[in-house]
Design a protein around this motif. Sequence first.
Motif, mmCIF file in Angstrom:
data_model
loop_
_atom_site.group_PDB
_atom_site.id
_atom_site.type_symbol
_atom_site.label_atom_id
_atom_site.label_comp_id
_atom_site.label_asym_id
_atom_site.label_seq_id
_atom_site.Cartn_x
_atom_site.Cartn_y
_atom_site.Cartn_z
ATOM 1 N N ASP A 30 63.918 11.618 2.232
ATOM 2 C CA ASP A 30 63.852 12.814 3.052
ATOM 3 C C ASP A 30 62.517 12.870 3.792
ATOM 4 N N THR A 31 62.452 12.219 4.931
ATOM 5 C CA THR A 31 61.225 12.210 5.720
ATOM 6 C C THR A 31 61.029 13.509 6.489
ATOM 7 N N SER A 32 62.023 14.411 6.458
ATOM 8 C CA SER A 32 61.873 15.675 7.180
ATOM 9 C C SER A 32 60.786 16.550 6.581
ATOM 10 N N VAL A 33 60.324 16.225 5.372
ATOM 11 C CA VAL A 33 59.247 17.007 4.770
ATOM 12 C C VAL A 33 57.978 16.937 5.603
ATOM 13 N N TYR A 34 57.858 15.886 6.415
ATOM 14 C CA TYR A 34 56.686 15.758 7.275
ATOM 15 C C TYR A 34 56.576 16.908 8.269
ATOM 16 N N GLN A 35 57.708 17.477 8.650
ATOM 17 C CA GLN A 35 57.687 18.538 9.649
ATOM 18 C C GLN A 35 56.847 19.720 9.177
ATOM 19 N N ASN A 36 57.077 20.163 7.942
ATOM 20 C CA ASN A 36 56.315 21.290 7.423
ATOM 21 C C ASN A 36 54.843 20.919 7.253
ATOM 22 N N ILE A 37 54.565 19.704 6.812
ATOM 23 C CA ILE A 37 53.176 19.280 6.618
ATOM 24 C C ILE A 37 52.418 19.266 7.933
ATOM 25 N N VAL A 38 53.043 18.729 8.981
ATOM 26 C CA VAL A 38 52.389 18.671 10.288
ATOM 27 C C VAL A 38 52.103 20.070 10.819
ATOM 28 N N LEU A 39 53.056 20.983 10.677
ATOM 29 C CA LEU A 39 52.859 22.343 11.156
ATOM 30 C C LEU A 39 51.715 23.028 10.414
ATOM 31 N N GLU A 40 51.622 22.788 9.107
ATOM 32 C CA GLU A 40 50.545 23.402 8.326
ATOM 33 C C GLU A 40 49.182 22.796 8.684
ATOM 34 N N MET A 41 49.127 21.501 8.800
ATOM 35 C CA MET A 41 47.848 20.844 9.103
ATOM 36 C C MET A 41 47.357 21.182 10.507
ATOM 37 N N ALA A 42 48.270 21.509 11.406
ATOM 38 C CA ALA A 42 47.867 21.873 12.766
ATOM 39 C C ALA A 42 47.122 23.198 12.795
ATOM 40 N N GLN A 43 47.232 23.989 11.714
ATOM 41 C CA GLN A 43 46.544 25.266 11.651
ATOM 42 C C GLN A 43 45.189 25.178 10.954
ATOM 43 N N GLN A 44 44.752 23.974 10.620
ATOM 44 C CA GLN A 44 43.488 23.798 9.912
ATOM 45 C C GLN A 44 42.407 23.298 10.876
ATOM 46 N N ALA A 45 41.160 23.481 10.434
ATOM 47 C CA ALA A 45 40.033 22.975 11.230
ATOM 48 C C ALA A 45 40.102 21.450 11.296
ATOM 49 N N PRO A 46 39.683 20.842 12.393
ATOM 50 C CA PRO A 46 39.037 21.470 13.561
ATOM 51 C C PRO A 46 40.011 21.907 14.645
ATOM 52 N N LEU A 47 41.335 21.809 14.370
ATOM 53 C CA LEU A 47 42.302 22.176 15.405
ATOM 54 C C LEU A 47 42.373 23.680 15.603
ATOM 55 N N SER A 48 42.167 24.441 14.549
ATOM 56 C CA SER A 48 42.210 25.896 14.645
ATOM 57 C C SER A 48 41.403 26.485 13.497
ATOM 58 N N LYS A 49 41.228 27.789 13.545
ATOM 59 C CA LYS A 49 40.475 28.466 12.497
ATOM 60 C C LYS A 49 41.402 29.410 11.758
ATOM 61 N N SER A 50 41.474 29.258 10.449
ATOM 62 C CA SER A 50 42.348 30.101 9.641
ATOM 63 C C SER A 50 41.656 30.446 8.337
ATOM 64 N N LEU A 51 42.085 31.564 7.735
ATOM 65 C CA LEU A 51 41.458 32.030 6.501
ATOM 66 C C LEU A 51 42.451 32.907 5.763
ATOM 67 N N SER A 52 42.533 32.753 4.465
ATOM 68 C CA SER A 52 43.392 33.584 3.632
ATOM 69 C C SER A 52 42.518 34.241 2.577
ATOM 70 N N VAL A 53 42.288 35.544 2.718
ATOM 71 C CA VAL A 53 41.398 36.262 1.811
ATOM 72 C C VAL A 53 41.897 37.694 1.663
ATOM 73 N N ASP A 54 41.720 38.244 0.465
ATOM 74 C CA ASP A 54 42.160 39.601 0.192
ATOM 75 C C ASP A 54 41.100 40.606 0.642
ATOM 76 N N ASN A 55 41.516 41.586 1.437
ATOM 77 C CA ASN A 55 40.591 42.616 1.906
ATOM 78 C C ASN A 55 40.179 43.529 0.752
ATOM 79 N N SER A 56 38.876 43.789 0.620
ATOM 80 C CA SER A 56 38.372 44.650 -0.448
ATOM 81 C C SER A 56 37.038 45.235 -0.005
ATOM 82 N N ALA A 57 36.490 46.136 -0.869
ATOM 83 C CA ALA A 57 35.197 46.743 -0.540
ATOM 84 C C ALA A 57 34.100 45.695 -0.515
ATOM 85 N N ALA A 58 34.228 44.681 -1.374
ATOM 86 C CA ALA A 58 33.225 43.614 -1.401
ATOM 87 C C ALA A 58 33.429 42.630 -0.255
ATOM 88 N N CYS A 59 34.603 42.657 0.352
ATOM 89 C CA CYS A 59 34.895 41.734 1.454
ATOM 90 C C CYS A 59 35.674 42.490 2.520
#
Length: 403
Positions: A30-59
Amino acid sequence: SMVEPKIGISWRPIPASTVVIRAGYGIYPDTSVYQNIVLEMAQQAPLSKSLSVDNSAACPLTLANGFIPCSAVTSQTFGIDPNFRIGYNQEWQLQVQRDLPWAMQMTATYLGIKGTHGPQEILPNSYPLGETNPCPGCSSGFVYETSGGTSMRNAGELQLRRRLRSGLAASLAYTYSKSIDDDAYLGGQGHTIASSGQTQSANLTSPTATIAQNWLDLRAERSLSSFDQRNLLSAQAQYTTGQGIEGGTLLSGWRGRAFKEWTVQGTLSFGSGLPETPLYPATVPGTGFTSIIRPNLTGASIYTSGSSTHLNAAAFAEPIGQWGTAGRNSITGPDQFSFNSTLARTFRPHGKTYLDFALESTNTFNHATFSSWNNYFGNALFGTPTSPNAMRSLQITMHLRFQ
Protein backbone atom coordinates in the motif's frame (compact mmCIF):
# COMPACT_ATOMS: atom_id res chain seq x y z
CA SER A 1 -59.40 -52.36 -38.71
CA MET A 2 -58.28 -51.55 -35.26
CA VAL A 3 -55.20 -49.54 -34.33
CA GLU A 4 -53.69 -50.40 -31.02
CA PRO A 5 -52.82 -47.35 -28.96
CA LYS A 6 -49.17 -46.90 -28.27
CA ILE A 7 -47.65 -45.29 -25.20
CA GLY A 8 -44.24 -43.74 -25.67
CA ILE A 9 -41.95 -43.00 -22.75
CA SER A 10 -38.80 -40.95 -23.26
CA TRP A 11 -36.08 -40.65 -20.61
CA ARG A 12 -33.27 -38.12 -20.46
CA PRO A 13 -30.74 -38.08 -17.62
CA ILE A 14 -30.60 -34.85 -15.63
CA PRO A 15 -27.01 -33.72 -15.12
CA ALA A 16 -25.88 -33.34 -11.54
CA SER A 17 -25.49 -29.83 -10.17
CA THR A 18 -22.07 -28.41 -10.83
CA VAL A 19 -19.98 -27.27 -7.90
CA VAL A 20 -17.32 -24.64 -8.61
CA ILE A 21 -14.49 -24.07 -6.14
CA ARG A 22 -12.24 -21.04 -6.35
CA ALA A 23 -9.26 -20.13 -4.21
CA GLY A 24 -6.66 -17.40 -4.31
CA TYR A 25 -3.85 -15.69 -2.45
CA GLY A 26 -2.17 -12.36 -2.97
CA ILE A 27 0.15 -9.79 -1.43
CA TYR A 28 -0.75 -6.14 -1.89
CA PRO A 29 1.61 -3.31 -0.84
CA ASP A 30 0.00 0.00 0.00
CA THR A 31 2.13 2.86 -1.29
CA SER A 32 -0.82 5.26 -0.92
CA VAL A 33 0.33 5.88 2.65
CA TYR A 34 2.86 8.27 1.13
CA GLN A 35 0.06 10.69 0.31
CA ASN A 36 -0.68 11.48 3.95
CA ILE A 37 3.03 11.67 4.82
CA VAL A 38 3.76 14.14 2.02
CA LEU A 39 0.84 16.36 3.02
CA GLU A 40 1.98 16.40 6.65
CA MET A 41 5.64 17.07 5.85
CA ALA A 42 4.66 19.94 3.56
CA GLN A 43 3.36 21.75 6.65
CA GLN A 44 6.71 21.58 8.47
CA ALA A 45 9.68 23.93 8.44
CA PRO A 46 11.27 25.19 6.30
CA LEU A 47 8.29 24.91 3.93
CA SER A 48 5.86 26.43 6.42
CA LYS A 49 5.50 27.38 10.05
CA SER A 50 3.22 25.35 12.31
CA LEU A 51 2.76 24.86 16.04
CA SER A 52 0.50 22.75 18.23
CA VAL A 53 0.23 24.11 21.78
CA ASP A 54 -2.50 24.40 24.39
CA ASN A 55 -3.56 27.96 25.22
CA SER A 56 -3.18 28.77 28.94
CA ALA A 57 -2.31 31.59 31.34
CA ALA A 58 1.32 30.50 31.22
CA CYS A 59 1.20 30.40 27.42
CA PRO A 60 -1.27 33.03 26.15
CA LEU A 61 -1.94 32.78 22.42
CA THR A 62 -3.41 35.75 20.59
CA LEU A 63 -4.23 36.62 17.00
CA ALA A 64 -1.30 39.01 17.04
CA ASN A 65 1.08 36.31 18.21
CA GLY A 66 -0.18 32.78 17.84
CA PHE A 67 3.20 31.09 17.46
CA ILE A 68 4.69 31.20 20.96
CA PRO A 69 7.02 28.18 21.48
CA CYS A 70 6.04 27.60 25.11
CA SER A 71 8.40 25.45 27.21
CA ALA A 72 9.41 22.27 25.40
CA VAL A 73 6.73 22.40 22.71
CA THR A 74 8.42 21.91 19.37
CA SER A 75 7.82 24.21 16.44
CA GLN A 76 6.96 21.16 14.32
CA THR A 77 3.67 19.22 14.37
CA PHE A 78 4.64 16.00 12.57
CA GLY A 79 7.57 13.62 12.42
CA ILE A 80 8.16 10.24 10.85
CA ASP A 81 10.29 7.27 11.76
CA PRO A 82 13.44 7.20 9.57
CA ASN A 83 12.96 3.43 9.31
CA PHE A 84 9.32 3.72 8.25
CA ARG A 85 8.26 0.77 6.08
CA ILE A 86 5.42 0.48 3.63
CA GLY A 87 2.60 -1.72 4.87
CA TYR A 88 1.14 -4.61 2.92
CA ASN A 89 -1.80 -6.99 3.07
CA GLN A 90 -1.82 -10.73 2.64
CA GLU A 91 -5.21 -11.88 1.39
CA TRP A 92 -6.52 -15.41 0.93
CA GLN A 93 -9.95 -16.43 -0.31
CA LEU A 94 -11.96 -19.63 -0.73
CA GLN A 95 -15.27 -19.69 -2.57
CA VAL A 96 -17.70 -22.53 -3.25
CA GLN A 97 -20.49 -22.00 -5.77
CA ARG A 98 -23.36 -24.29 -6.78
CA ASP A 99 -26.35 -23.94 -9.09
CA LEU A 100 -29.81 -24.72 -7.73
CA PRO A 101 -33.23 -25.21 -9.39
CA TRP A 102 -35.38 -22.28 -10.54
CA ALA A 103 -32.41 -20.22 -11.78
CA MET A 104 -30.98 -20.04 -8.26
CA GLN A 105 -27.32 -20.01 -7.29
CA MET A 106 -25.72 -20.35 -3.86
CA THR A 107 -22.22 -19.07 -3.06
CA ALA A 108 -20.23 -19.41 0.16
CA THR A 109 -17.11 -17.24 0.53
CA TYR A 110 -14.38 -17.00 3.14
CA LEU A 111 -11.91 -14.11 3.07
CA GLY A 112 -8.92 -13.58 5.34
CA ILE A 113 -6.72 -10.46 5.40
CA LYS A 114 -3.58 -9.93 7.44
CA GLY A 115 -1.99 -6.49 7.51
CA THR A 116 1.68 -5.90 8.38
CA HIS A 117 3.65 -2.68 8.99
CA GLY A 118 0.53 -0.59 9.42
CA PRO A 119 0.91 3.09 10.41
CA GLN A 120 0.84 4.00 14.10
CA GLU A 121 0.80 7.54 15.49
CA ILE A 122 2.00 8.62 18.95
CA LEU A 123 2.60 11.80 20.96
CA PRO A 124 6.19 11.51 22.25
CA ASN A 125 6.94 12.66 25.81
CA SER A 126 3.25 13.10 26.72
CA TYR A 127 2.02 12.09 30.19
CA PRO A 128 -1.31 11.43 32.00
CA LEU A 129 -3.56 14.07 33.54
CA GLY A 130 -2.55 15.13 37.03
CA GLU A 131 1.04 13.94 36.64
CA THR A 132 4.15 16.10 36.56
CA ASN A 133 6.17 16.30 33.38
CA PRO A 134 8.82 13.55 33.68
CA CYS A 135 11.02 15.21 31.07
CA PRO A 136 10.60 19.01 30.98
CA GLY A 137 13.47 19.44 28.52
CA CYS A 138 12.16 16.88 26.01
CA SER A 139 10.39 17.95 22.82
CA SER A 140 6.63 17.38 22.74
CA GLY A 141 3.48 18.56 21.02
CA PHE A 142 3.97 16.75 17.72
CA VAL A 143 2.71 13.55 16.10
CA TYR A 144 5.25 10.85 15.36
CA GLU A 145 4.38 8.13 12.85
CA THR A 146 5.83 4.63 12.82
CA SER A 147 5.01 1.44 10.93
CA GLY A 148 4.65 -1.24 13.60
CA GLY A 149 0.91 -1.82 13.29
CA THR A 150 -0.74 -5.15 12.54
CA SER A 151 -4.27 -6.14 11.64
CA MET A 152 -6.34 -9.25 11.00
CA ARG A 153 -9.76 -9.67 9.42
CA ASN A 154 -11.79 -12.83 8.85
CA ALA A 155 -15.09 -12.73 7.00
CA GLY A 156 -17.55 -15.31 5.75
CA GLU A 157 -20.44 -14.67 3.39
CA LEU A 158 -23.35 -16.85 2.32
CA GLN A 159 -25.22 -15.62 -0.72
CA LEU A 160 -28.33 -16.84 -2.50
CA ARG A 161 -28.83 -15.34 -5.95
CA ARG A 162 -31.58 -15.70 -8.54
CA ARG A 163 -30.51 -15.04 -12.09
CA LEU A 164 -32.83 -12.98 -14.28
CA ARG A 165 -35.83 -15.15 -15.12
CA SER A 166 -39.37 -14.08 -16.02
CA GLY A 167 -38.36 -10.52 -15.24
CA LEU A 168 -37.18 -11.21 -11.68
CA ALA A 169 -33.57 -11.05 -10.42
CA ALA A 170 -32.63 -10.97 -6.74
CA SER A 171 -29.86 -11.68 -4.26
CA LEU A 172 -29.69 -12.19 -0.51
CA ALA A 173 -26.37 -12.16 1.33
CA TYR A 174 -25.35 -12.53 4.97
CA THR A 175 -21.84 -11.65 6.14
CA TYR A 176 -20.26 -12.48 9.48
CA SER A 177 -16.89 -10.88 10.09
CA LYS A 178 -14.42 -9.74 12.73
CA SER A 179 -11.48 -7.37 12.39
CA ILE A 180 -8.82 -6.59 15.02
CA ASP A 181 -5.89 -4.18 14.71
CA ASP A 182 -3.69 -1.58 16.33
CA ASP A 183 -3.30 0.58 13.21
CA ALA A 184 -3.77 4.33 13.10
CA TYR A 185 -5.91 5.05 10.05
CA LEU A 186 -9.51 4.00 10.58
CA GLY A 187 -8.20 1.06 12.54
CA GLY A 188 -6.91 -0.96 9.61
CA GLN A 189 -4.94 -1.14 6.38
CA GLY A 190 -7.43 -0.78 3.56
CA HIS A 191 -9.17 -4.04 4.36
CA THR A 192 -11.71 -4.92 1.72
CA ILE A 193 -14.19 -7.77 1.34
CA ALA A 194 -15.69 -7.84 -2.11
CA SER A 195 -18.07 -10.50 -3.33
CA SER A 196 -21.13 -10.79 -5.50
CA GLY A 197 -23.31 -9.56 -2.66
CA GLN A 198 -21.71 -6.53 -1.05
CA THR A 199 -18.49 -4.69 -0.39
CA GLN A 200 -16.96 -3.38 2.80
CA SER A 201 -13.73 -1.42 2.90
CA ALA A 202 -11.51 0.88 4.91
CA ASN A 203 -9.30 3.44 3.26
CA LEU A 204 -5.75 3.68 4.58
CA THR A 205 -5.32 7.26 3.39
CA SER A 206 -8.29 8.65 5.28
CA PRO A 207 -7.41 11.88 7.12
CA THR A 208 -9.19 10.55 10.22
CA ALA A 209 -6.40 8.99 12.25
CA THR A 210 -6.27 7.43 15.70
CA ILE A 211 -3.39 8.65 17.86
CA ALA A 212 -2.34 6.23 20.57
CA GLN A 213 -3.31 7.30 24.08
CA ASN A 214 -0.12 6.07 25.76
CA TRP A 215 2.89 6.47 23.50
CA LEU A 216 4.83 3.95 25.63
CA ASP A 217 2.19 1.19 25.41
CA LEU A 218 1.02 0.63 21.86
CA ARG A 219 -0.23 -2.85 22.77
CA ALA A 220 -3.10 -1.15 24.61
CA GLU A 221 -4.35 0.14 21.24
CA ARG A 222 -5.14 -3.33 19.93
CA SER A 223 -8.91 -3.64 19.62
CA LEU A 224 -11.76 -4.11 17.18
CA SER A 225 -11.29 -2.11 14.00
CA SER A 226 -13.42 1.00 13.67
CA PHE A 227 -15.06 -0.49 10.54
CA ASP A 228 -15.74 -3.88 12.18
CA GLN A 229 -19.37 -4.81 11.53
CA ARG A 230 -20.04 -8.23 12.97
CA ASN A 231 -23.29 -8.96 11.14
CA LEU A 232 -24.51 -7.60 7.84
CA LEU A 233 -27.59 -8.65 5.89
CA SER A 234 -28.08 -7.21 2.42
CA ALA A 235 -30.76 -7.86 -0.18
CA GLN A 236 -31.35 -6.65 -3.71
CA ALA A 237 -34.32 -7.31 -5.98
CA GLN A 238 -35.40 -6.18 -9.45
CA TYR A 239 -38.60 -6.98 -11.31
CA THR A 240 -39.60 -5.93 -14.81
CA THR A 241 -43.27 -6.21 -15.76
CA GLY A 242 -44.43 -8.06 -18.85
CA GLN A 243 -41.75 -10.75 -18.73
CA GLY A 244 -42.67 -14.44 -19.07
CA ILE A 245 -46.03 -15.90 -20.04
CA GLU A 246 -47.47 -15.66 -16.54
CA GLY A 247 -45.98 -12.19 -16.13
CA GLY A 248 -48.11 -10.67 -18.89
CA THR A 249 -45.86 -11.02 -21.92
CA LEU A 250 -48.86 -11.95 -24.10
CA LEU A 251 -50.85 -8.94 -22.95
CA SER A 252 -51.55 -6.70 -25.97
CA GLY A 253 -53.30 -3.51 -26.84
CA TRP A 254 -53.23 -0.38 -24.74
CA ARG A 255 -53.23 -2.47 -21.57
CA GLY A 256 -50.04 -4.19 -22.65
CA ARG A 257 -48.37 -0.91 -23.59
CA ALA A 258 -49.27 0.60 -20.20
CA PHE A 259 -48.25 -2.44 -18.15
CA LYS A 260 -45.06 -3.69 -19.76
CA GLU A 261 -41.42 -2.65 -19.22
CA TRP A 262 -41.78 -1.05 -15.78
CA THR A 263 -38.75 -1.90 -13.63
CA VAL A 264 -38.94 -1.85 -9.84
CA GLN A 265 -35.73 -2.10 -7.80
CA GLY A 266 -35.14 -2.31 -4.07
CA THR A 267 -31.95 -2.42 -1.98
CA LEU A 268 -31.97 -3.27 1.72
CA SER A 269 -29.08 -3.30 4.18
CA PHE A 270 -29.26 -4.20 7.87
CA GLY A 271 -26.18 -4.53 10.05
CA SER A 272 -24.94 -4.41 13.60
CA GLY A 273 -23.42 -1.22 15.02
CA LEU A 274 -19.85 -0.08 14.46
CA PRO A 275 -17.33 0.23 17.32
CA GLU A 276 -16.77 3.54 19.09
CA THR A 277 -14.13 4.77 21.51
CA PRO A 278 -15.16 6.39 24.82
CA LEU A 279 -13.29 9.69 25.14
CA TYR A 280 -12.52 12.10 27.96
CA PRO A 281 -12.64 15.72 26.70
CA ALA A 282 -9.29 17.01 27.94
CA THR A 283 -6.06 18.10 26.32
CA VAL A 284 -3.13 15.68 26.51
CA PRO A 285 -0.58 17.35 28.86
CA GLY A 286 2.39 18.77 27.03
CA THR A 287 0.53 18.90 23.71
CA GLY A 288 -2.35 20.69 22.03
CA PHE A 289 -4.21 17.50 21.10
CA THR A 290 -7.67 16.52 22.34
CA SER A 291 -10.05 13.56 21.80
CA ILE A 292 -7.27 11.10 22.64
CA ILE A 293 -7.56 10.41 26.38
CA ARG A 294 -9.97 7.64 27.39
CA PRO A 295 -11.81 7.41 30.74
CA ASN A 296 -11.30 4.72 33.38
CA LEU A 297 -13.62 1.73 33.70
CA THR A 298 -15.48 1.35 37.01
CA GLY A 299 -16.72 -2.19 36.46
CA ALA A 300 -20.38 -1.21 36.01
CA SER A 301 -22.32 -2.23 32.91
CA ILE A 302 -21.50 -0.01 29.92
CA TYR A 303 -24.98 -0.17 28.43
CA THR A 304 -28.31 0.96 29.87
CA SER A 305 -31.88 0.16 28.89
CA GLY A 306 -35.22 1.85 29.31
CA SER A 307 -33.82 5.38 29.25
CA SER A 308 -32.93 8.06 26.72
CA THR A 309 -29.23 7.30 27.09
CA HIS A 310 -27.80 4.08 25.70
CA LEU A 311 -24.50 4.27 27.59
CA ASN A 312 -24.12 4.16 31.36
CA ALA A 313 -22.11 7.13 32.62
CA ALA A 314 -21.51 5.27 35.89
CA ALA A 315 -19.39 2.75 33.99
CA PHE A 316 -16.66 5.38 33.49
CA ALA A 317 -14.60 7.72 35.66
CA GLU A 318 -12.06 10.51 35.21
CA PRO A 319 -8.55 9.21 34.37
CA ILE A 320 -6.57 11.27 36.88
CA GLY A 321 -2.97 10.21 37.52
CA GLN A 322 -2.97 7.45 34.92
CA TRP A 323 -3.95 6.72 31.35
CA GLY A 324 -7.59 5.66 30.95
CA THR A 325 -8.30 1.95 31.21
CA ALA A 326 -11.23 1.95 28.75
CA GLY A 327 -10.24 0.23 25.53
CA ARG A 328 -10.19 1.72 22.07
CA ASN A 329 -13.37 0.91 20.11
CA SER A 330 -14.86 -0.77 23.19
CA ILE A 331 -18.40 0.59 22.64
CA THR A 332 -20.83 -0.81 20.07
CA GLY A 333 -22.79 1.85 18.22
CA PRO A 334 -26.42 1.72 17.05
CA ASP A 335 -27.58 -0.81 14.48
CA GLN A 336 -27.55 0.30 10.85
CA PHE A 337 -30.49 0.07 8.43
CA SER A 338 -31.25 1.43 4.98
CA PHE A 339 -33.76 0.77 2.22
CA ASN A 340 -33.77 2.53 -1.15
CA SER A 341 -36.00 1.89 -4.15
CA THR A 342 -36.39 2.90 -7.80
CA LEU A 343 -39.20 2.82 -10.35
CA ALA A 344 -38.07 3.27 -13.96
CA ARG A 345 -39.19 2.82 -17.54
CA THR A 346 -38.08 3.81 -21.04
CA PHE A 347 -40.82 5.15 -23.31
CA ARG A 348 -40.58 5.15 -27.12
CA PRO A 349 -42.85 7.94 -28.42
CA HIS A 350 -41.92 7.32 -32.07
CA GLY A 351 -39.05 6.26 -34.26
CA LYS A 352 -35.67 6.41 -32.58
CA THR A 353 -36.70 8.76 -29.81
CA TYR A 354 -36.52 7.49 -26.23
CA LEU A 355 -37.68 9.02 -22.97
CA ASP A 356 -36.09 7.57 -19.82
CA PHE A 357 -38.16 8.02 -16.66
CA ALA A 358 -36.98 7.23 -13.12
CA LEU A 359 -38.48 7.78 -9.68
CA GLU A 360 -35.78 7.28 -7.05
CA SER A 361 -36.46 7.05 -3.33
CA THR A 362 -33.82 7.07 -0.58
CA ASN A 363 -34.79 5.97 2.93
CA THR A 364 -38.12 4.82 1.49
CA PHE A 365 -39.56 3.85 4.89
CA ASN A 366 -38.41 7.17 6.42
CA HIS A 367 -36.80 5.14 9.20
CA ALA A 368 -34.49 7.08 11.53
CA THR A 369 -31.06 5.48 11.92
CA PHE A 370 -28.26 7.00 14.00
CA SER A 371 -24.61 6.66 13.09
CA SER A 372 -23.22 6.71 16.65
CA TRP A 373 -23.71 7.54 20.32
CA ASN A 374 -22.27 10.63 21.98
CA ASN A 375 -19.04 9.09 23.29
CA TYR A 376 -17.59 12.04 25.26
CA PHE A 377 -17.67 11.14 28.95
CA GLY A 378 -18.67 14.13 31.06
CA ASN A 379 -20.83 15.63 28.33
CA ALA A 380 -24.47 16.20 29.29
CA LEU A 381 -25.54 14.26 26.17
CA PHE A 382 -23.23 11.30 26.80
CA GLY A 383 -24.80 8.10 25.51
CA THR A 384 -27.52 9.76 23.44
CA PRO A 385 -27.87 9.20 19.65
CA THR A 386 -26.11 11.58 17.28
CA SER A 387 -26.03 12.22 13.53
CA PRO A 388 -29.33 10.78 12.25
CA ASN A 389 -29.57 9.73 8.64
CA ALA A 390 -31.35 11.92 6.11
CA MET A 391 -35.14 11.78 5.92
CA ARG A 392 -36.92 10.17 2.99
CA SER A 393 -36.38 11.92 -0.32
CA LEU A 394 -37.97 11.42 -3.74
CA GLN A 395 -36.36 12.43 -7.01
CA ILE A 396 -37.83 12.26 -10.50
CA THR A 397 -35.53 12.35 -13.51
CA MET A 398 -36.42 12.33 -17.20
CA HIS A 399 -33.90 11.95 -19.98
CA LEU A 400 -34.77 12.41 -23.67
CA ARG A 401 -32.61 10.54 -26.17
CA PHE A 402 -32.88 10.61 -29.96
CA GLN A 403 -30.88 9.60 -33.00
